[in-house]
Scaffold this active site. Sequence first.
Site, PDB file in Angstrom:
ATOM      1  N   ASP A  13       2.222  -1.997 -13.633  1.00 24.96           N
ATOM      2  CA  ASP A  13       3.617  -1.979 -13.219  1.00 24.96           C
ATOM      3  C   ASP A  13       3.751  -0.991 -12.058  1.00 24.96           C
ATOM      4  O   ASP A  13       2.869  -0.155 -11.832  1.00 24.96           O
ATOM      5  CB  ASP A  13       4.486  -1.547 -14.399  1.00 24.96           C
ATOM      6  CG  ASP A  13       5.962  -1.668 -14.101  1.00 24.96           C
ATOM      7  OD1 ASP A  13       6.347  -2.600 -13.379  1.00 24.96           O
ATOM      8  OD2 ASP A  13       6.729  -0.820 -14.600  1.00 24.96           O
ATOM      9  N   ASP A  15       7.223   0.695 -10.807  1.00 28.30           N
ATOM     10  CA  ASP A  15       8.163   1.786 -11.095  1.00 28.30           C
ATOM     11  C   ASP A  15       7.835   2.438 -12.432  1.00 28.30           C
ATOM     12  O   ASP A  15       7.713   1.765 -13.450  1.00 28.30           O
ATOM     13  CB  ASP A  15       9.597   1.257 -11.117  1.00 28.30           C
ATOM     14  CG  ASP A  15      10.047   0.756  -9.756  1.00 28.30           C
ATOM     15  OD1 ASP A  15       9.847   1.489  -8.776  1.00 28.30           O
ATOM     16  OD2 ASP A  15      10.576  -0.363  -9.677  1.00 28.30           O
TER      17      ASP A  15
END
Length: 259
Positions: A13, A15
Amino acid sequence: MTERRPIEAWLTDMDGVLVQEGVPIPGADAFLKKLQDSGKPFLVLTNNSIYTPRDLKRRLDLMGLDVPVDNIWTSALATAQFVDSQRPGGTAYVIGEAGLTTALHEVGYTMSDVDPDYLILGETRVYSFEAMTKAVRLINAGAKFICTNPDETGPSAEGPLPATGSVAALIAKATGKEPYFIGKPNPLMMRHGLNKIGAHSENAAMVGDRMDTDVLAGLESGLETFLVMTGLSSRESIGQYPYTPTHVVESIADLIDLI
């Protein structure tokens, strides 16, 4: 417990794992560099459908993080691939930004508010009552309801703000029709991403900061999962879920030596 194969592909991922509020998380640059030096396939994933991969690459470049465009996979790209596989050359009324509309145009979709095949809802900072009213009427008239991702809130410097999942709930309540969400935790996004880089779930890993999207998506896709503590999850919150990550680490910096 079945012994897993060595990790040969990485999905991470963005963020909360590589960046936080526009600032690189310590170790992210070294992690990405070692991935590229190793030659192992990898993807940086995001449920945010606002930006195109080129936009995201530029934003990451400005933070000192080098990620090639082809190694960025968004919920907008996954959504475009999904509708193209279901109804090639179709039409859609879109509530979203350039990341979503560009992805749809690239697979040959036409934007239309006249009897569209799909109503596609993505992330935007300018949800309008007029657009939501149009969405409700088109769905009631037969348009299939698709959403890029289920996230109910998104981060901002001032605090959480409503995201796609919250607006989807409003439209679903008004129409009685539930949307199909493409982004994490839907394994579809993960499988399409793995196919894009020619990797397999048996020897791939997912790194994320959220139990409800990243870890669940990795788990349901058969990936080894790493939960980092630099984003939205805490060690105390893990016990609230009926499943657990394969590993819990403090940050992405703890994974560099595993590449």
